[in-house]
Design a protein around this motif. Sequence first.
Motif, PDB file in Angstrom:
ATOM      1  N   SER A 280       0.812  -1.215   0.000  1.00 43.35           N
ATOM      2  CA  SER A 280       0.000   0.000   0.000  1.00 43.35           C
ATOM      3  C   SER A 280       0.846   1.266   0.000  1.00 43.35           C
ATOM      4  O   SER A 280       0.512   2.223  -0.705  1.00 43.35           O
ATOM      5  CB  SER A 280      -0.958   0.004   1.186  1.00 43.35           C
ATOM      6  OG  SER A 280      -0.261  -0.024   2.407  1.00 43.35           O
ATOM      7  N   GLN A 281       1.923   1.287   0.750  1.00 45.74           N
ATOM      8  CA  GLN A 281       2.745   2.499   0.813  1.00 45.74           C
ATOM      9  C   GLN A 281       3.316   2.858  -0.561  1.00 45.74           C
ATOM     10  O   GLN A 281       3.309   4.025  -0.957  1.00 45.74           O
ATOM     11  CB  GLN A 281       3.876   2.331   1.832  1.00 45.74           C
ATOM     12  CG  GLN A 281       3.388   2.192   3.261  1.00 45.74           C
ATOM     13  CD  GLN A 281       2.730   3.453   3.781  1.00 45.74           C
ATOM     14  OE1 GLN A 281       3.354   4.499   3.850  1.00 45.74           O
ATOM     15  NE2 GLN A 281       1.468   3.352   4.146  1.00 45.74           N
ATOM     16  N   GLY A 282       3.778   1.863  -1.297  1.00 43.64           N
ATOM     17  CA  GLY A 282       4.316   2.120  -2.635  1.00 43.64           C
ATOM     18  C   GLY A 282       3.249   2.616  -3.593  1.00 43.64           C
ATOM     19  O   GLY A 282       3.461   3.594  -4.327  1.00 43.64           O
ATOM     20  N   PHE A 283       2.104   1.948  -3.595  1.00 45.31           N
ATOM     21  CA  PHE A 283       1.009   2.384  -4.469  1.00 45.31           C
ATOM     22  C   PHE A 283       0.572   3.804  -4.111  1.00 45.31           C
ATOM     23  O   PHE A 283       0.389   4.649  -4.983  1.00 45.31           O
ATOM     24  CB  PHE A 283      -0.201   1.445  -4.349  1.00 45.31           C
ATOM     25  CG  PHE A 283      -0.109   0.186  -5.158  1.00 45.31           C
ATOM     26  CD1 PHE A 283       0.136   0.219  -6.521  1.00 45.31           C
ATOM     27  CD2 PHE A 283      -0.308  -1.044  -4.553  1.00 45.31           C
ATOM     28  CE1 PHE A 283       0.201  -0.950  -7.270  1.00 45.31           C
ATOM     29  CE2 PHE A 283      -0.243  -2.226  -5.296  1.00 45.31           C
ATOM     30  CZ  PHE A 283       0.007  -2.175  -6.653  1.00 45.31           C
ATOM     31  N   ILE A 284       0.406   4.068  -2.830  1.00 47.87           N
ATOM     32  CA  ILE A 284      -0.083   5.374  -2.402  1.00 47.87           C
ATOM     33  C   ILE A 284       0.905   6.472  -2.766  1.00 47.87           C
ATOM     34  O   ILE A 284       0.511   7.531  -3.270  1.00 47.87           O
ATOM     35  CB  ILE A 284      -0.407   5.362  -0.888  1.00 47.87           C
ATOM     36  CG1 ILE A 284      -1.665   4.515  -0.664  1.00 47.87           C
ATOM     37  CG2 ILE A 284      -0.583   6.773  -0.350  1.00 47.87           C
ATOM     38  CD1 ILE A 284      -1.978   4.237   0.798  1.00 47.87           C
ATOM     39  N   LYS A 285       2.181   6.257  -2.545  1.00 47.37           N
ATOM     40  CA  LYS A 285       3.192   7.266  -2.896  1.00 47.37           C
ATOM     41  C   LYS A 285       3.166   7.562  -4.390  1.00 47.37           C
ATOM     42  O   LYS A 285       3.224   8.717  -4.813  1.00 47.37           O
ATOM     43  CB  LYS A 285       4.589   6.801  -2.475  1.00 47.37           C
ATOM     44  CG  LYS A 285       4.830   6.898  -0.989  1.00 47.37           C
ATOM     45  CD  LYS A 285       6.205   6.365  -0.624  1.00 47.37           C
ATOM     46  CE  LYS A 285       6.365   6.321   0.883  1.00 47.37           C
ATOM     47  NZ  LYS A 285       7.626   5.685   1.286  1.00 47.37           N
ATOM     48  N   GLU A 286       3.092   6.516  -5.207  1.00 46.81           N
ATOM     49  CA  GLU A 286       3.088   6.702  -6.658  1.00 46.81           C
ATOM     50  C   GLU A 286       1.829   7.440  -7.120  1.00 46.81           C
ATOM     51  O   GLU A 286       1.904   8.375  -7.930  1.00 46.81           O
ATOM     52  CB  GLU A 286       3.193   5.345  -7.359  1.00 46.81           C
ATOM     53  CG  GLU A 286       3.278   5.460  -8.868  1.00 46.81           C
ATOM     54  CD  GLU A 286       3.483   4.115  -9.539  1.00 46.81           C
ATOM     55  OE1 GLU A 286       3.690   4.121 -10.763  1.00 46.81           O
ATOM     56  OE2 GLU A 286       3.437   3.064  -8.862  1.00 46.81           O
TER      57      GLU A 286
ATOM     58  N   PHE B 183      -6.370  12.741   0.758  1.00 50.65           N
ATOM     59  CA  PHE B 183      -6.725  11.418   1.271  1.00 50.65           C
ATOM     60  C   PHE B 183      -5.539  10.457   1.146  1.00 50.65           C
ATOM     61  O   PHE B 183      -5.249   9.692   2.057  1.00 50.65           O
ATOM     62  CB  PHE B 183      -7.952  10.864   0.551  1.00 50.65           C
ATOM     63  CG  PHE B 183      -9.258  11.345   1.117  1.00 50.65           C
ATOM     64  CD1 PHE B 183      -9.509  12.691   1.328  1.00 50.65           C
ATOM     65  CD2 PHE B 183     -10.253  10.450   1.424  1.00 50.65           C
ATOM     66  CE1 PHE B 183     -10.716  13.126   1.841  1.00 50.65           C
ATOM     67  CE2 PHE B 183     -11.468  10.865   1.944  1.00 50.65           C
ATOM     68  CZ  PHE B 183     -11.699  12.212   2.152  1.00 50.65           C
ATOM     69  N   LEU B 184      -4.861  10.483   0.006  1.00 50.13           N
ATOM     70  CA  LEU B 184      -3.690   9.630  -0.179  1.00 50.13           C
ATOM     71  C   LEU B 184      -2.588  10.016   0.805  1.00 50.13           C
ATOM     72  O   LEU B 184      -1.997   9.145   1.460  1.00 50.13           O
ATOM     73  CB  LEU B 184      -3.177   9.741  -1.625  1.00 50.13           C
ATOM     74  CG  LEU B 184      -4.019   9.051  -2.688  1.00 50.13           C
ATOM     75  CD1 LEU B 184      -3.698   9.623  -4.059  1.00 50.13           C
ATOM     76  CD2 LEU B 184      -3.811   7.550  -2.648  1.00 50.13           C
ATOM     77  N   ARG B 185      -2.310  11.297   0.908  1.00 49.16           N
ATOM     78  CA  ARG B 185      -1.254  11.803   1.777  1.00 49.16           C
ATOM     79  C   ARG B 185      -1.519  11.412   3.228  1.00 49.16           C
ATOM     80  O   ARG B 185      -0.598  11.074   3.972  1.00 49.16           O
ATOM     81  CB  ARG B 185      -1.169  13.330   1.647  1.00 49.16           C
ATOM     82  CG  ARG B 185       0.125  13.941   2.103  1.00 49.16           C
ATOM     83  CD  ARG B 185       0.163  15.459   1.846  1.00 49.16           C
ATOM     84  NE  ARG B 185       0.087  15.775   0.432  1.00 49.16           N
ATOM     85  CZ  ARG B 185      -0.983  16.365  -0.154  1.00 49.16           C
ATOM     86  NH1 ARG B 185      -2.039  16.714   0.549  1.00 49.16           N
ATOM     87  NH2 ARG B 185      -0.970  16.623  -1.454  1.00 49.16           N
ATOM     88  N   SER B 186      -2.785  11.424   3.629  1.00 51.00           N
ATOM     89  CA  SER B 186      -3.158  11.083   5.000  1.00 51.00           C
ATOM     90  C   SER B 186      -2.814   9.643   5.360  1.00 51.00           C
ATOM     91  O   SER B 186      -2.550   9.325   6.515  1.00 51.00           O
ATOM     92  CB  SER B 186      -4.644  11.349   5.238  1.00 51.00           C
ATOM     93  OG  SER B 186      -4.904  12.737   5.149  1.00 51.00           O
ATOM     94  N   HIS B 187      -2.802   8.762   4.375  1.00 50.80           N
ATOM     95  CA  HIS B 187      -2.439   7.357   4.604  1.00 50.80           C
ATOM     96  C   HIS B 187      -0.933   7.203   4.847  1.00 50.80           C
ATOM     97  O   HIS B 187      -0.511   6.154   5.339  1.00 50.80           O
ATOM     98  CB  HIS B 187      -2.852   6.489   3.418  1.00 50.80           C
ATOM     99  CG  HIS B 187      -4.308   6.173   3.381  1.00 50.80           C
ATOM    100  ND1 HIS B 187      -4.879   5.161   4.101  1.00 50.80           N
ATOM    101  CD2 HIS B 187      -5.325   6.753   2.707  1.00 50.80           C
ATOM    102  CE1 HIS B 187      -6.177   5.119   3.881  1.00 50.80           C
ATOM    103  NE2 HIS B 187      -6.475   6.088   3.041  1.00 50.80           N
ATOM    104  N   LEU B 188      -0.159   8.201   4.495  1.00 46.71           N
ATOM    105  CA  LEU B 188       1.296   8.099   4.650  1.00 46.71           C
ATOM    106  C   LEU B 188       1.788   8.650   5.983  1.00 46.71           C
ATOM    107  O   LEU B 188       2.953   8.519   6.306  1.00 46.71           O
ATOM    108  CB  LEU B 188       1.990   8.829   3.487  1.00 46.71           C
ATOM    109  CG  LEU B 188       1.716   8.270   2.098  1.00 46.71           C
ATOM    110  CD1 LEU B 188       2.363   9.145   1.033  1.00 46.71           C
ATOM    111  CD2 LEU B 188       2.201   6.828   1.981  1.00 46.71           C
ATOM    112  N   LYS B 189       0.889   9.258   6.750  1.00 47.07           N
ATOM    113  CA  LYS B 189       1.269   9.827   8.066  1.00 47.07           C
ATOM    114  C   LYS B 189       1.419   8.694   9.081  1.00 47.07           C
ATOM    115  O   LYS B 189       0.647   7.758   9.107  1.00 47.07           O
ATOM    116  CB  LYS B 189       0.192  10.809   8.563  1.00 47.07           C
ATOM    117  CG  LYS B 189       0.004  12.022   7.678  1.00 47.07           C
ATOM    118  CD  LYS B 189       1.090  13.002   7.914  1.00 47.07           C
ATOM    119  CE  LYS B 189       0.796  14.250   7.059  1.00 47.07           C
ATOM    120  NZ  LYS B 189       1.745  15.265   7.228  1.00 47.07           N
ATOM    121  N   ASN B 190       2.408   8.846   9.919  1.00 51.33           N
ATOM    122  CA  ASN B 190       2.626   7.830  10.979  1.00 51.33           C
ATOM    123  C   ASN B 190       2.066   8.300  12.290  1.00 51.33           C
ATOM    124  O   ASN B 190       1.984   9.362  12.670  1.00 51.33           O
ATOM    125  CB  ASN B 190       4.112   7.519  11.142  1.00 51.33           C
ATOM    126  CG  ASN B 190       4.620   6.734   9.956  1.00 51.33           C
ATOM    127  OD1 ASN B 190       3.867   5.993   9.332  1.00 51.33           O
ATOM    128  ND2 ASN B 190       5.882   6.897   9.637  1.00 51.33           N
TER     129      ASN B 190
END
Length: 158
Positions: free
Chosen positions: A100-106, A151-158
């Motif tokens: 998921s992290q790779g897909f979301i970043k791309e 929304f995508l960026r929010s998934h990358l927050k720790n």
Amino acid sequence: MKTEIGITDTNRQAVATELAKILADETVLYIKTKNAHWNIEGADFYDKHKFFETQFGQLDEIIDSVAERIRSIGHYAPATLKSYLSLTHLTEATREKNDSQGFIKELLEDHESIIIVLREHIKSFANDFYDLGTSDFVTGLMETHEKMAWFLRSHLKN
């Protein structure tokens, strides 16, 4: 029948050409989001599978609206994969992992890239081509992509 909407033929053609590039970008991003939906793996599979489904649904609506905008100003929308690949500024996905992290970043990078392109067109559509309708339309697209990127960026927050 000739399109008479208060915009010169030359300006309508120029706007349609730029909208065709936007349509190509939207279509490539749609396919990349479908790829993420279909091929996501990991402990967060179900959550991200549903998340990507929501995003590709939004992109499907955007694609239709861009094509209809091209038609409303009197031109035909491109509708082949070959034309989209020649018009887009995005690249196709090349992934080694389906996390998921790779897909979301791309996908986030692509949304942000599209936002920049759309922002650059807002003034030119209005000021250079005297097409306030398309300028307003592109502003709405930009706002939609900004929300999707958030929304995508929010998934990358720790």
